[in-house]
Design a protein around this motif. Structure first.
Motif, PDB file in Angstrom:
ATOM      1  N   GLU A 126      -0.518  18.697 -25.837  1.00  0.00           N
ATOM      2  CA  GLU A 126      -1.763  18.033 -25.423  1.00  0.00           C
ATOM      3  C   GLU A 126      -1.513  16.704 -24.722  1.00  0.00           C
ATOM      4  N   LEU A 127      -0.250  16.390 -24.455  1.00  0.00           N
ATOM      5  CA  LEU A 127       0.056  15.110 -23.814  1.00  0.00           C
ATOM      6  C   LEU A 127      -0.534  15.064 -22.406  1.00  0.00           C
ATOM      7  N   ARG A 128      -1.208  13.970 -22.098  1.00  0.00           N
ATOM      8  CA  ARG A 128      -1.809  13.776 -20.787  1.00  0.00           C
ATOM      9  C   ARG A 128      -1.414  12.395 -20.263  1.00  0.00           C
ATOM     10  N   VAL A 129      -1.485  12.231 -18.949  1.00  0.00           N
ATOM     11  CA  VAL A 129      -1.173  10.951 -18.335  1.00  0.00           C
ATOM     12  C   VAL A 129      -2.314  10.584 -17.385  1.00  0.00           C
ATOM     13  N   SER A 130      -2.670   9.306 -17.374  1.00  0.00           N
ATOM     14  CA  SER A 130      -3.669   8.819 -16.420  1.00  0.00           C
ATOM     15  C   SER A 130      -3.016   7.775 -15.524  1.00  0.00           C
ATOM     16  N   PHE A 131      -3.459   7.717 -14.284  1.00  0.00           N
ATOM     17  CA  PHE A 131      -2.865   6.805 -13.307  1.00  0.00           C
ATOM     18  C   PHE A 131      -3.883   6.544 -12.199  1.00  0.00           C
ATOM     19  N   PRO A 132      -3.758   5.445 -11.480  1.00  0.00           N
ATOM     20  CA  PRO A 132      -4.724   5.145 -10.430  1.00  0.00           C
ATOM     21  C   PRO A 132      -4.476   5.962  -9.161  1.00  0.00           C
ATOM     22  N   CYS A 133      -5.535   6.497  -8.590  1.00  0.00           N
ATOM     23  CA  CYS A 133      -5.437   7.184  -7.310  1.00  0.00           C
ATOM     24  C   CYS A 133      -4.953   6.185  -6.264  1.00  0.00           C
ATOM     25  N   PRO A 134      -3.961   6.525  -5.454  1.00  0.00           N
ATOM     26  CA  PRO A 134      -3.462   5.564  -4.470  1.00  0.00           C
ATOM     27  C   PRO A 134      -4.433   5.292  -3.329  1.00  0.00           C
ATOM     28  N   VAL A 135      -5.506   6.063  -3.234  1.00  0.00           N
ATOM     29  CA  VAL A 135      -6.493   5.866  -2.170  1.00  0.00           C
ATOM     30  C   VAL A 135      -7.639   4.974  -2.643  1.00  0.00           C
ATOM     31  N   ALA A 184       0.837  -1.205   0.000  1.00  0.00           N
ATOM     32  CA  ALA A 184       0.000   0.000   0.000  1.00  0.00           C
ATOM     33  C   ALA A 184       0.869   1.251   0.000  1.00  0.00           C
ATOM     34  N   ARG A 185       1.981   1.205   0.710  1.00  0.00           N
ATOM     35  CA  ARG A 185       2.902   2.346   0.724  1.00  0.00           C
ATOM     36  C   ARG A 185       3.518   2.560  -0.655  1.00  0.00           C
ATOM     37  N   ARG A 186       3.842   1.469  -1.347  1.00  0.00           N
ATOM     38  CA  ARG A 186       4.405   1.600  -2.699  1.00  0.00           C
ATOM     39  C   ARG A 186       3.371   2.206  -3.664  1.00  0.00           C
ATOM     40  N   ASP A 187       2.081   1.949  -3.419  1.00  0.00           N
ATOM     41  CA  ASP A 187       1.048   2.573  -4.246  1.00  0.00           C
ATOM     42  C   ASP A 187       1.149   4.093  -4.198  1.00  0.00           C
ATOM     43  N   ARG A 188       1.557   4.621  -3.048  1.00  0.00           N
ATOM     44  CA  ARG A 188       1.661   6.084  -2.895  1.00  0.00           C
ATOM     45  C   ARG A 188       2.977   6.628  -3.445  1.00  0.00           C
ATOM     46  N   GLN A 189       3.798   5.704  -3.992  1.00  0.00           N
ATOM     47  CA  GLN A 189       5.090   6.107  -4.558  1.00  0.00           C
ATOM     48  C   GLN A 189       5.200   5.746  -6.037  1.00  0.00           C
TER      49      GLN A 189
END
Length: 312
Positions: free
Chosen positions: A275-284, A230-235
């Protein structure tokens, strides 16, 4: 249905259901909203789980079940408890209510310390049934869809919800090993329970840290392993807390733009140039967040409201 892995059944470890667990966290946040989740800030009290040999077999079980019902905020749900011989730890009959019939394994007549854990899973089934929360394709909450290893997806959802809403630490604490064998309740691995509990603690703050509640040394160790993930998710990039190796990998992928991302990377690029964008999962909550690629910025997750420091 609470899965029961007794002394003769191997205990699965690691994170084999991680994708489904993360999907369950997102589904829970979507259904309850941030304010709804906040209503579960206080965890289930150990004193309410107490069921000793001096308690009446049925009245004591009803008292523990009522405590779980109150914790999960089902004020008009009445649980009727019966004991019988069966392979599972417990099962619940999902109806329109207000009475729900829970059958628990006969061994809880004498091995009483884990009854609250089994009831936490079953009462969470009732909560999700009333919320109409299930994975697509499972309809009635019977778990028709399954994870990659055949585990019913809605059972993973139930364990995840129980842990995230404050009662599931009981299920992890029921995991024990000694020289004679082992025991585990629930469908998540011990480490996956630890992961969800750590996600809960990150959302609610230090007061939600369950580590002081565990009576099982093995449960505590599994929590530590789950909390590390879970900590690595926030990193994870593009979060600003990402480490240098991950950031260099992210920078290479950013230069390639929408054409590529490292195998297994949680982020994805789209567009090009300005216009480059990035998507990623919220760590919460694991909902995907989509932001422009323009260096350091702060983004707010639209689902759980968490403010994220990013370096895109």
């Amino acid at each position: 249905m609470t899965q029961n892995r007794g002394r003769n059944s191997p205990v699965e470890h690691g994170f084999p259901h991680l994708a489904t667990v993360r999907a369950a966290l997102t589904a829970l946040h979507r259904r309850l909203s941030r304010d709804g989740i906040q209503a579960y800030a206080t965890g289930f009290a150990p004193a309410d789980a107490a069921f000793t040999d001096s308690d009446d077999l049925y009245l004591g079980a009803q008292r523990v079940a009522a405590a779980v019902v109150r914790h999960l905020q089902l004020p008009d749900a009445r649980m009727v408890i019966a004991y019988r011989s069966m392979a599972e730890a417990a099962t619940v009959e999902l109806t329109a209510g207000p009475e729900y019939f829970i059958e628990v394994n006969d061994r809880f007549r004498t091995h009483r310390r884990d009854l609250a854990a089994a009831l936490a899973h079953e009462v969470t089934h009732v909560l999700l049934h009333r919320l109409g929360l299930h994975f697509p394709g499972t309809g009635t909450g019977t778990g028709a869809d399954a994870d990659a290893d055949g585990t019913p997806a809605d059972e993973i959802l139930t364990d995840t919800a129980a842990a995230y809403l404050g009662a599931g630490w009981l299920l992890l604490d029921a995991y024990r090993e000694d020289a004679l064998g082992h025991q585990k309740l629930g469908y998540l691995t011990p480490e996956e329970f630890g992961y969800v509990l750590a996600k809960r603690a990150a959302f609610f703050g230090p007061a939600a840290d369950p580590s002081v509640l565990f009576t099982s040394p093995q449960a505590y160790e599994a929590y530590v392993r789950g909390a590390a993930l879970a900590r690595r998710d926030r990193q994870r990039p593009p979060l600003a807390a990402a480490g240098p190796v991950a950031r260099r990998r992210y920078a290479r992928a950013r230069r390639a733009g929408a054409a590529a991302a490292p195998d297994g990377a949680p982020y994805r690029f789209e567009g090009a140039g300005a216009e480059l964008r990035v998507s990623f999962p919220c760590p919460v909550c694991e909902q995907r967040v989509r932001v422009p690629v323009r260096g350091r910025l702060r983004a707010r997750c639209a689902l759980c409201g968490t403010v994220l420091d990013c370096d895109t």
